[in-house]
Design a protein around this motif. Structure first.
Motif, mmCIF file in Angstrom:
data_model
loop_
_atom_site.group_PDB
_atom_site.id
_atom_site.type_symbol
_atom_site.label_atom_id
_atom_site.label_comp_id
_atom_site.label_asym_id
_atom_site.label_seq_id
_atom_site.Cartn_x
_atom_site.Cartn_y
_atom_site.Cartn_z
ATOM 1 N N ASP A 1 29.222 -27.130 -14.998
ATOM 2 C CA ASP A 1 28.245 -26.120 -15.402
ATOM 3 C C ASP A 1 28.015 -25.157 -14.245
ATOM 4 N N TRP A 2 28.800 -24.106 -14.194
ATOM 5 C CA TRP A 2 28.744 -23.138 -13.106
ATOM 6 C C TRP A 2 27.376 -22.466 -13.021
ATOM 7 N N GLU A 3 26.833 -22.118 -14.171
ATOM 8 C CA GLU A 3 25.558 -21.395 -14.194
ATOM 9 C C GLU A 3 24.413 -22.225 -13.618
ATOM 10 N N SER A 4 24.502 -23.536 -13.752
ATOM 11 C CA SER A 4 23.447 -24.395 -13.217
ATOM 12 C C SER A 4 23.739 -24.839 -11.786
ATOM 13 N N GLU B 1 26.895 -26.144 -10.533
ATOM 14 C CA GLU B 1 28.032 -27.037 -10.265
ATOM 15 C C GLU B 1 29.217 -26.223 -9.761
ATOM 16 N N GLU C 1 34.636 -36.040 -17.907
ATOM 17 C CA GLU C 1 34.597 -34.579 -17.945
ATOM 18 C C GLU C 1 35.719 -33.990 -17.095
#
Length: 264
Positions: free
Chosen positions: A65-68, A70, A82
């Motif tokens: 999750d790039w936006e969060s 990661e 994953e």
């Protein structure tokens, strides 16, 4: 001869993403890389490559999750399923785009990581990379690992060249290579020419940017003509990815690359 690839996540941001392929080709680039292809179908990306006669030389596995926040999955305990799904997805795109290599981002350590946490991440990293290299080998693809500086990406698990080289040695996979980003290495360690010499046989891809601002390679503290000359002396035949943030208009800033086939 140095072969330059445009990083379309950073260069030609004056254009919509799918228009950056033609912009790169018109500027003299023969190859392209970018962070992630997954917002677009492999079919439309392949069409853009065919229309511009560009080679796809690199992209990253899905990073979580790039936006969060990661920044990769490869070293994260509890994310093994994953990560395996990300390998399958990346290799599917690599096959469609005829891309020979993909980068497995290591991910971040917790801010309060102790020795036990470090060891857990290391063990997970090795297991996941073993899986990734085995799957990639079935398709004739390479997996790359890249030390990233902890100023730009605090707590990144893989930040030192010696750490990466130890992983390559322990796993011993012929298709596991070093993504040697000269920008990141200069910030963390310097001594770039000696690193090139010591690690040359392990290098699968090279990336460049000016230090410290990550602008054009002719701005800052690194002597890139000397490094390119060293790469040629060593017999490097791979790609050099231009992963920098243009200080202004991308095309106007390409004068540094005239000797390497670019057309500012």
């Amino acid at each position: 001869m140095i072969r330059l690839a445009a990083n379309l996540s950073m260069l030609f941001n004056e254009h919509d993403f799918m228009d950056r392929f033609s912009a790169a080709a018109n500027a003299g680039f023969k190859g392209v890389e970018y962070l992630f292809p997954y917002a677009y179908s492999a079919k439309e990306l392949r069409q853009a490559l065919e229309e511009t006669q560009l080679e796809q030389v690199l992209f990253n596995l899905p990073p979580g999750d790039w936006e969060s926040g990661e920044r990769g999955l490869a070293s994260l305990p509890g994310h093994e399923a994953e990560f395996r799904d990300s390998v399958v997805e990346a290799l599917r795109y690599a096959e469609m785009l005829n891309c020979p290599r993909v980068h497995a981002m290591a991910g971040l350590l917790p801010e309060d990581a102790d020795d036990t946490t470090q060891a857990d991440h290391q063990a997970t990293y090795l297991r996941n990379l073993r899986y990734a290299t085995n799957e990639a080998a079935k398709l004739g693809k390479e997996i790359l690992i890249e030390p990233i500086n902890t100023r730009d990406m605090p707590n990144y698990f893989l930040s030192r060249q010696v750490q990466a080289m130890a992983v390559l040695k322990e796993l011993g996979a012929n298709n596991l290579k070093l993504q040697f980003d000269l920008y990141h290495c200069q910030i963390m360690e310097g001594d770039l020419i000696r690193h090139l010499e010591r690690q040359f046989s392990a290098i699968g891809h090279v990336q460049v940017a000016g230090v410290p601002e990550r602008h054009e390679p002719d701005v800052g503290e690194v002597n890139y003509p000397a490094l390119f000359a060293k790469l040629e002396t060593l017999g490097y035949s791979g790609w050099v990815g231009c992963e920098y943030r243009p200080a202004g208009d991308t095309r106007q800033g390409l004068s540094w690359g005239r000797n390497y086939g670019l057309c500012p």
